[in-house]
Design a protein around this motif. Structure first.
Motif, PDB file in Angstrom:
ATOM      1  N   ASP A 192      48.045 -18.682  10.075  1.00 18.09           N
ATOM      2  CA  ASP A 192      48.052 -17.914   8.829  1.00 18.09           C
ATOM      3  C   ASP A 192      46.986 -18.292   7.807  1.00 18.09           C
ATOM      4  N   SER A 193      46.847 -19.593   7.548  1.00 15.64           N
ATOM      5  CA  SER A 193      45.970 -19.960   6.432  1.00 15.64           C
ATOM      6  C   SER A 193      44.495 -19.580   6.649  1.00 15.64           C
ATOM      7  N   ALA A 196      44.338 -16.066   5.593  1.00 20.27           N
ATOM      8  CA  ALA A 196      44.464 -15.942   4.136  1.00 20.27           C
ATOM      9  C   ALA A 196      43.124 -16.216   3.458  1.00 20.27           C
ATOM     10  N   THR A 289      47.245 -19.770  -0.209  1.00 16.71           N
ATOM     11  CA  THR A 289      48.009 -20.263   0.940  1.00 16.71           C
ATOM     12  C   THR A 289      48.242 -19.117   1.937  1.00 16.71           C
ATOM     13  N   GLY A 290      48.703 -19.491   3.113  1.00 16.71           N
ATOM     14  CA  GLY A 290      48.982 -18.495   4.148  1.00 16.71           C
ATOM     15  C   GLY A 290      50.456 -18.126   4.197  1.00 16.71           C
ATOM     16  N   SER A 292      54.093 -16.289   3.792  1.00 11.76           N
ATOM     17  CA  SER A 292      54.540 -14.910   3.954  1.00 11.76           C
ATOM     18  C   SER A 292      56.080 -14.925   3.851  1.00 11.76           C
ATOM     19  N   ARG A 317      48.628 -15.511  -2.468  1.00 14.09           N
ATOM     20  CA  ARG A 317      49.221 -15.495  -1.122  1.00 14.09           C
ATOM     21  C   ARG A 317      48.951 -14.128  -0.501  1.00 14.09           C
ATOM     22  N   LEU A 319      48.939 -12.965   2.325  1.00 10.56           N
ATOM     23  CA  LEU A 319      49.734 -12.519   3.484  1.00 10.56           C
ATOM     24  C   LEU A 319      51.201 -12.320   3.143  1.00 10.56           C
ATOM     25  N   ILE A 327      49.257 -10.472  11.191  1.00 11.05           N
ATOM     26  CA  ILE A 327      48.404 -11.630  10.891  1.00 11.05           C
ATOM     27  C   ILE A 327      47.681 -12.073  12.167  1.00 11.05           C
ATOM     28  N   SER A 331      43.697 -12.477  12.968  1.00 12.08           N
ATOM     29  CA  SER A 331      43.111 -13.744  13.426  1.00 12.08           C
ATOM     30  C   SER A 331      42.358 -13.537  14.739  1.00 12.08           C
TER      31      SER A 331
END
Ligand code: ATP
Ligand code: MG
Length: 393
Positions: A192-193, A196, A289-290, A292, A317, A319, A327, A331
């Protein structure tokens, strides 16, 4: 086809009024940064609201287009053929050669769009439009005119040389990095991050990053994975100053003093505090941050409220309302997925409780944190002082 230049079309930055030049200059800088890694020599210029990448000598076409596709702010990339100005007959031949090589035998509708950047050219644009259109119709049975909704907009720009282009390769959109200040990304080794960071940077924000490392519980390879992820997103975001914080002693101390089901939340709060310290030190305007909603216990609305409370600066944030699969899709598209799924432990998974609280109360969390009073300031100070900074590009 022998493309000698690229016309760069930009979207939103075209509407920025008086500050437009700042946006254009940032775009030029980012294009130069992206092309520095490509074989070939390039000249990036702007004139009359247009940005051109001119190629000098030999170069790698595919690498060049690939690099440009990663520059935020670019709406479309148009590969351009240059021809000398040797009179109208020569131009007709050049245009026909271009059409033949680009479109072959396929059926298309087209429209000619001549633009005289040099007003001393002897034929007016409208006249030249008609002449060239006629030449194409005569030479190609597969080409038909459609002035309202053509499949091919054949652009002919008369400058010192004559530029011919009609193809558009989609760019990433967004705003050029460097037009919206800087933010500090909390970058872990997860999926995630990095996404983000990519998303915020797409709006023109420069990125620095902080990673919380817990040796020997987390290995050198886990750290290397984060450095790799930073490098992978830096092709979009530009250079990243990555802060690697040794978080072990703080984690162990929290583990010793606080209820284990609150561990993740309390740990997160200290991560945010330290991240904010480096954000201030680096003139960042926010944290990223990532997180959610609902993804894990530490990301319920209750948990987010608790982690958010320690920060004075805004926490972005991007996401927050994304499903995991969406997500993952991003990626994969940006090229971080394969690195993110490498199986190295991260500090949160090691110290995670069996049954973390999902509805933490700030009052309870703060009461638990009182138990850290004796040593936490000293530990935070040491963590900050011993932080390693890695320049990633
Ligand atoms: P990610 O895939 O980004 O790691 P995640 O789904 O694993 O996210 P968490 O581990 O709960 O979620 O982390 C939430 C967010 O907190 C991360 O997206 C990241 O921004 C930050 N974070 C978590 N662990 C770290 C770490 N070790 N160093 C820096 N930031 C971290
Ligand atoms: Mg994680």
């Amino acid at each position: 086809m022998n493309y000698k230049a690229f016309l760069i079309k930009y979207g939103e930055i075209g509407v920025k009024g008086k500050n437009r030049y700042l946006f254009e200059n940032a775009l030029l800088n980012q294009i130069r940064y992206a092309l520095a890694k490509v074989d070939g020599e390039f000249e990036v210029t702007k004139e009359q609201g247009r940005v051109y990448v001119e190629v000098i000598g030999e170069y790698d076409y595919l690498d060049t287009v690939d690099a440009l596709k990663r520059v935020f702010g670019i709406a479309a990339i148009c590969p351009v053929v240059h021809v000398e100005d040797s009179g109208k007959e020569a131009l007709f031949e050049d245009v026909k050669k271009y059409i033949k090589e680009t479109y072959g035998q396929k059926e298309h509708t087209f429209k000619v769009n001549v633009r005289r950047a040099r007003k001393d050219y002897p034929i007016k644009s409208m006249e030249l439009n008609a002449m060239i259109g006629e030449q194409i119709l005569e030479a190609f049975e597969n080409m038909k005119v459609d002035v309202h909704n053509p499949e091919i907009m054949l652009n002919i720009e008369i400058r010192k040389k004559i530029y011919i282009y009609s193809e558009e390769i989609k760019g990433p959109g967004g705003m050029p990095v460097g037009t919206a200040g800087k933010a500090m990304l909390l970058l872990s080794g997860g999926i995630d991050s990095p996404v983000a960071g990519y998303m915020v940077s797409k709006r023109g924000v420069e990125i620095d990053a902080v990673y919380f490392h817990a040796p020997p519980y987390t290995s050198e390879r886990a750290k290397q994975k984060v450095v790799d992820l930073a490098r992978e997103i830096s092709v979009y975001t530009g250079p990243i100053k990555l802060h690697v914080v040794n978080f072990t002693d703080i984690q162990l101390y929290i583990y010793d003093q606080c209820p284990h089901d609150e561990l993740t939340i309390i740990m997160r709060r200290y991560m945010m505090k330290i991240a904010e310290h480096f954000a201030n030190e680096n003139k960042c305007l926010g944290l990223v941050t990532g997180e959610s909603i609902g993804q894990v216990a530490s990301q319920t609305m209750y948990s987010l409220a608790c982690t958010n409370e320690v920060c004075e600066m805004p926490v972005y944030r991007p996401l927050i309302a994304f499903d995991k699969q969406d997500i993952v899709d991003i990626s994969e598209k940006i090229g971080t997925y394969e690195t993110s799924i490498l199986p190295f432990e991260d500090c949160c998974t090691i110290f995670v409780a069996k049954h973390p609280v999902t509805k933490p109360s700030l009052k309870v969390i703060k009461r638990s944190e009182v138990k850290l009073a004796e040593k936490i300031d000293e530990l935070m100070k040491t963590a900050i002082e011993t932080t390693e900074v890695i320049e990633v590009k």
